[in-house]
Design a protein around this motif. Structure first.
Motif, PDB file in Angstrom:
ATOM      1  N   LEU A   1       0.839  -1.211   0.000  1.00 46.22           N
ATOM      2  CA  LEU A   1       0.000   0.000   0.000  1.00 46.22           C
ATOM      3  C   LEU A   1       0.870   1.255   0.000  1.00 46.22           C
ATOM      4  CD1 LEU A   1      -2.767  -1.047   2.555  1.00 46.22           C
ATOM      5  CD2 LEU A   1      -3.057  -0.715   0.097  1.00 46.22           C
ATOM      6  N   TRP A   2       1.911   1.245   0.768  1.00 42.02           N
ATOM      7  CA  TRP A   2       2.794   2.410   0.884  1.00 42.02           C
ATOM      8  C   TRP A   2       3.496   2.711  -0.440  1.00 42.02           C
ATOM      9  CZ3 TRP A   2       8.391   2.067   2.847  1.00 42.02           C
ATOM     10  CH2 TRP A   2       8.948   3.342   2.915  1.00 42.02           C
ATOM     11  N   VAL A   3       3.967   1.665  -1.116  1.00 44.61           N
ATOM     12  CA  VAL A   3       4.768   1.859  -2.331  1.00 44.61           C
ATOM     13  C   VAL A   3       3.884   2.042  -3.564  1.00 44.61           C
ATOM     14  CG1 VAL A   3       6.471   0.789  -3.875  1.00 44.61           C
ATOM     15  CG2 VAL A   3       6.718   0.568  -1.390  1.00 44.61           C
ATOM     16  N   ALA A   4       2.876   1.192  -3.725  1.00 47.20           N
ATOM     17  CA  ALA A   4       2.108   1.187  -4.972  1.00 47.20           C
ATOM     18  C   ALA A   4       0.848   2.044  -4.922  1.00 47.20           C
ATOM     19  CB  ALA A   4       1.729  -0.249  -5.339  1.00 47.20           C
ATOM     20  N   PHE A   5       0.271   2.210  -3.746  1.00 47.28           N
ATOM     21  CA  PHE A   5      -0.998   2.934  -3.622  1.00 47.28           C
ATOM     22  C   PHE A   5      -0.867   4.044  -2.571  1.00 47.28           C
ATOM     23  CE2 PHE A   5      -1.683  -1.596  -4.466  1.00 47.28           C
ATOM     24  CZ  PHE A   5      -2.272  -1.540  -5.729  1.00 47.28           C
ATOM     25  N   PRO A   6      -0.010   5.020  -2.822  1.00 44.89           N
ATOM     26  CA  PRO A   6       0.305   6.041  -1.799  1.00 44.89           C
ATOM     27  C   PRO A   6      -0.894   6.869  -1.345  1.00 44.89           C
ATOM     28  CG  PRO A   6       1.168   6.675  -3.957  1.00 44.89           C
ATOM     29  CD  PRO A   6       0.713   5.258  -4.082  1.00 44.89           C
ATOM     30  N   ALA A   7      -1.816   7.190  -2.255  1.00 45.57           N
ATOM     31  CA  ALA A   7      -2.974   7.999  -1.875  1.00 45.57           C
ATOM     32  C   ALA A   7      -3.859   7.237  -0.893  1.00 45.57           C
ATOM     33  CB  ALA A   7      -3.772   8.402  -3.114  1.00 45.57           C
ATOM     34  N   TYR A   8      -4.061   5.978  -1.159  1.00 44.45           N
ATOM     35  CA  TYR A   8      -4.862   5.124  -0.278  1.00 44.45           C
ATOM     36  C   TYR A   8      -4.184   4.977   1.075  1.00 44.45           C
ATOM     37  CZ  TYR A   8      -7.980   1.219   0.842  1.00 44.45           C
ATOM     38  OH  TYR A   8      -8.924   0.417   1.409  1.00 44.45           O
ATOM     39  N   PHE A   9      -2.886   4.726   1.042  1.00 41.77           N
ATOM     40  CA  PHE A   9      -2.105   4.569   2.267  1.00 41.77           C
ATOM     41  C   PHE A   9      -2.129   5.853   3.087  1.00 41.77           C
ATOM     42  CE2 PHE A   9       1.917   4.696   4.628  1.00 41.77           C
ATOM     43  CZ  PHE A   9       1.879   3.483   5.291  1.00 41.77           C
ATOM     44  N   ASN A  10      -2.089   6.989   2.398  1.00 45.17           N
ATOM     45  CA  ASN A  10      -2.081   8.279   3.070  1.00 45.17           C
ATOM     46  C   ASN A  10      -3.360   8.495   3.887  1.00 45.17           C
ATOM     47  OD1 ASN A  10      -0.862  10.969   3.472  1.00 45.17           O
ATOM     48  ND2 ASN A  10      -2.631  11.686   2.318  1.00 45.17           N
ATOM     49  N   VAL A  11      -4.507   8.141   3.303  1.00 52.83           N
ATOM     50  CA  VAL A  11      -5.781   8.287   4.012  1.00 52.83           C
ATOM     51  C   VAL A  11      -5.817   7.384   5.241  1.00 52.83           C
ATOM     52  CG1 VAL A  11      -8.271   7.934   3.850  1.00 52.83           C
ATOM     53  CG2 VAL A  11      -7.032   8.971   1.943  1.00 52.83           C
ATOM     54  N   MET A  12      -5.346   6.157   5.091  1.00 53.92           N
ATOM     55  CA  MET A  12      -5.347   5.220   6.210  1.00 53.92           C
ATOM     56  C   MET A  12      -4.491   5.726   7.366  1.00 53.92           C
ATOM     57  SD  MET A  12      -5.071   1.472   4.396  1.00 53.92           S
ATOM     58  CE  MET A  12      -4.665   0.772   5.991  1.00 53.92           C
ATOM     59  N   ILE A  13      -3.282   6.146   7.049  1.00 56.36           N
ATOM     60  CA  ILE A  13      -2.345   6.533   8.098  1.00 56.36           C
ATOM     61  C   ILE A  13      -2.790   7.808   8.810  1.00 56.36           C
ATOM     62  CG2 ILE A  13       0.011   7.321   8.525  1.00 56.36           C
ATOM     63  CD1 ILE A  13      -0.330   4.299   8.112  1.00 56.36           C
ATOM     64  N   ILE A  14      -3.366   8.743   8.081  1.00 53.37           N
ATOM     65  CA  ILE A  14      -3.766  10.015   8.695  1.00 53.37           C
ATOM     66  C   ILE A  14      -5.045   9.865   9.509  1.00 53.37           C
ATOM     67  CG2 ILE A  14      -4.594  12.339   8.204  1.00 53.37           C
ATOM     68  CD1 ILE A  14      -2.688  12.454   5.866  1.00 53.37           C
ATOM     69  N   TYR A  15      -6.078   9.278   8.917  1.00 57.23           N
ATOM     70  CA  TYR A  15      -7.387   9.274   9.555  1.00 57.23           C
ATOM     71  C   TYR A  15      -7.648   8.044  10.424  1.00 57.23           C
ATOM     72  CZ  TYR A  15      -8.281  13.246   6.572  1.00 57.23           C
ATOM     73  OH  TYR A  15      -8.191  14.476   5.961  1.00 57.23           O
ATOM     74  N   LEU A  16      -6.771   7.046  10.339  1.00 56.93           N
ATOM     75  CA  LEU A  16      -6.917   5.858  11.177  1.00 56.93           C
ATOM     76  C   LEU A  16      -5.702   5.635  12.065  1.00 56.93           C
ATOM     77  CD1 LEU A  16      -8.487   3.335   8.619  1.00 56.93           C
ATOM     78  CD2 LEU A  16      -9.664   4.668  10.354  1.00 56.93           C
ATOM     79  N   HIS A  17      -4.955   6.720  12.326  1.00 59.30           N
ATOM     80  CA  HIS A  17      -3.719   6.529  13.086  1.00 59.30           C
ATOM     81  C   HIS A  17      -3.989   6.084  14.520  1.00 59.30           C
ATOM     82  CE1 HIS A  17      -4.736  10.688  14.313  1.00 59.30           C
ATOM     83  NE2 HIS A  17      -4.025  10.441  15.402  1.00 59.30           N
ATOM     84  N   ILE A  18      -5.142   6.423  15.078  1.00 58.17           N
ATOM     85  CA  ILE A  18      -5.439   6.024  16.463  1.00 58.17           C
ATOM     86  C   ILE A  18      -5.738   4.522  16.554  1.00 58.17           C
ATOM     87  CG2 ILE A  18      -6.989   6.331  18.420  1.00 58.17           C
ATOM     88  CD1 ILE A  18      -7.277   9.236  17.649  1.00 58.17           C
ATOM     89  N   PRO A  19      -6.735   3.995  15.815  1.00 58.85           N
ATOM     90  CA  PRO A  19      -6.991   2.544  15.928  1.00 58.85           C
ATOM     91  C   PRO A  19      -5.827   1.696  15.447  1.00 58.85           C
ATOM     92  CG  PRO A  19      -8.271   3.484  14.130  1.00 58.85           C
ATOM     93  CD  PRO A  19      -7.700   4.634  14.897  1.00 58.85           C
ATOM     94  N   LEU A  20      -5.110   2.151  14.399  1.00 60.42           N
ATOM     95  CA  LEU A  20      -3.974   1.374  13.913  1.00 60.42           C
ATOM     96  C   LEU A  20      -2.834   1.367  14.926  1.00 60.42           C
ATOM     97  CD1 LEU A  20      -3.862   2.345  10.116  1.00 60.42           C
ATOM     98  CD2 LEU A  20      -4.749   0.247  11.165  1.00 60.42           C
ATOM     99  N   SER A  21      -2.651   2.475  15.642  1.00 60.40           N
ATOM    100  CA  SER A  21      -1.646   2.504  16.706  1.00 60.40           C
ATOM    101  C   SER A  21      -2.029   1.556  17.834  1.00 60.40           C
ATOM    102  CB  SER A  21      -1.494   3.927  17.258  1.00 60.40           C
ATOM    103  OG  SER A  21      -1.007   4.804  16.257  1.00 60.40           O
ATOM    104  N   LEU A  22      -3.319   1.487  18.146  1.00 57.05           N
ATOM    105  CA  LEU A  22      -3.799   0.558  19.163  1.00 57.05           C
ATOM    106  C   LEU A  22      -3.614  -0.892  18.710  1.00 57.05           C
ATOM    107  CD1 LEU A  22      -7.059   2.421  20.278  1.00 57.05           C
ATOM    108  CD2 LEU A  22      -4.914   2.223  21.552  1.00 57.05           C
ATOM    109  N   VAL A  23      -3.770  -1.135  17.412  1.00 56.33           N
ATOM    110  CA  VAL A  23      -3.524  -2.474  16.871  1.00 56.33           C
ATOM    111  C   VAL A  23      -2.062  -2.867  17.063  1.00 56.33           C
ATOM    112  CG1 VAL A  23      -3.365  -3.811  14.735  1.00 56.33           C
ATOM    113  CG2 VAL A  23      -5.415  -2.479  15.212  1.00 56.33           C
ATOM    114  N   LEU A  24      -1.149  -1.968  16.700  1.00 58.32           N
ATOM    115  CA  LEU A  24       0.282  -2.250  16.854  1.00 58.32           C
ATOM    116  C   LEU A  24       0.643  -2.448  18.321  1.00 58.32           C
ATOM    117  CD1 LEU A  24       1.816   0.263  14.282  1.00 58.32           C
ATOM    118  CD2 LEU A  24       1.501  -2.199  14.022  1.00 58.32           C
TER     119      LEU A  24
END
Length: 345
Positions: free
Chosen positions: A67-90
């Protein structure tokens, strides 16, 4: 080359849902086991997961890299707007991993074992919920993409799209799927009463999974969520759900008779049907925001980048997949030898 990248992205997603899901589900099964079964379940989980549990999260890493390399726009939305739940996942993945290791290798057997056990169980239950809530946020139609931070507050931009009933139902559905997978896989890893215990767990979580799936789609449909409406009106997705429902009958039969191989393959096929039904209903528009639908195939990386990534994925696939297969096969042979040795004694 784009299709090669998409194949590895979806293949990694399937393997993470299947293998990583069974990993999380093992802790959920242990959490909901009775007091007299908790210790046996813990020992069985360690014997089964011990040599391969670290390999399961490689599929999550591969997905994020693609996602980071091939689909940067999609990855960008995930990382910015889902950084809280994804951080909790990690955080959950890290804490449950630490607890899993220390509860077996801690040289001092004291009250810390109690906390290691519960940290592993709670982490196994909460982490897939946050993963599911993240996906629910992507398809829930509540993400607000804007740079007007004065009009919208922190809660509106970064929390309300994943902290709602629909996203929570998606999270609970995935947690139930994980528990269903783990209990079904554990049927073939135990003997006697323990095997019957896992068979009952598998049947129970199957019922929970079906009930949550019905509630999830119904709530989404009557709440006007586009994804749920498109899902219900999509004949292919409905056909997958229907086939999955029909296959529940032979699955329950295999579980009742404690068939190890047949129940595992049928459970894996159920995951394929569920994933395909969910993705096909709205692919490639996986991100549904408050005012637009974002396609996975828009704003791609340069063609040269995708080509190089596809080549690297093909090379890595030829190395990783045989190695993983050999790891699982070798571990299975070790278990057979140990079983034969016990019978000989």
């Amino acid at each position: 080359m784009l299709y090669v990248v998409l194949f590895f992205l979806l293949f990694s997603l399937f393997l993470y849902v299947l293998l990583g899901g069974a990993d999380f589900g093992a802790g959920i099964v242990e959490l909901f086991s009775s007091a007299k079964n908790k210790e046996h379940t813990r020992d069985t989980i360690y014997r089964v997961m011990g040599p391969i549990w670290e390999a399961n999260h490689i599929w999550l890493i591969i997905m994020l890299v693609i996602l980071w390399v091939a689909f940067p726009a999609y990855f960008n939305v995930m990382i910015i707007y889902l950084h809280i739940p994804l951080s909790l996942v990690l955080l959950g993945i890290t804490l449950r991993g630490v607890a899993f290791v220390f509860r077996h290798y801690d040289a001092v057997l004291d009250k810390s074992q109690f906390w290691y056990n519960w940290l592993f169980r709670i982490g196994s239950f909460v982490t897939p919920i946050f993963l599911g809530m993240s996906f629910g946020a992507l398809i829930g139609g509540k993400i607000i993409i804007t740079e007007d931070y004065e009009t919208y507050g922190f809660y509106d931009l970064f929390m309300q799209h994943w902290l709602n009933i629909f996203a929570l139902l998606v999270g609970l559905f995935y947690a139930a799927l994980c528990a269903f997978l783990a209990s079904t896989l554990l049927i073939g890893e135990a003997d006697g009463k323990a095997r019957k215990h896992y068979a009952k767990n598998s049947a129970f979580f199957t019922v929970v999974l079906v009930a949550l799936g019905f509630i999830l789609i119904s709530y989404g449909y009557f709440s006007g969520i586009n994804f749920a409406e498109d899902f219900i009106h999509n004949p292919v997705s409905l056909a997958c759900v229907g086939l999955s429902g029909i296959l529940l009958f032979p699955l329950w039969k295999f579980i009742k008779k404690e068939y190890r191989i047949a129940s595992r393959y049928l459970a894996g096929f159920q995951v394929v049907l569920i994933l395909f039904a969910a993705l096909y209903a709205h692919f490639p528009y996986i991100i549904i925001t408050a005012d637009q639908e974002i396609s996975l195939l828009e704003n791609l990386a340069p063609e040269s980048t995708i080509s190089n990534l596809a080549i690297m994925l093909l090379i890595g696939g030829f190395i990783i997949l045989p190695g993983l297969f050999h790891l699982m096969k070798s571990f299975n042979m070790i278990k057979v030898l140990e079983k034969n040795e016990k019978e000989y004694e």
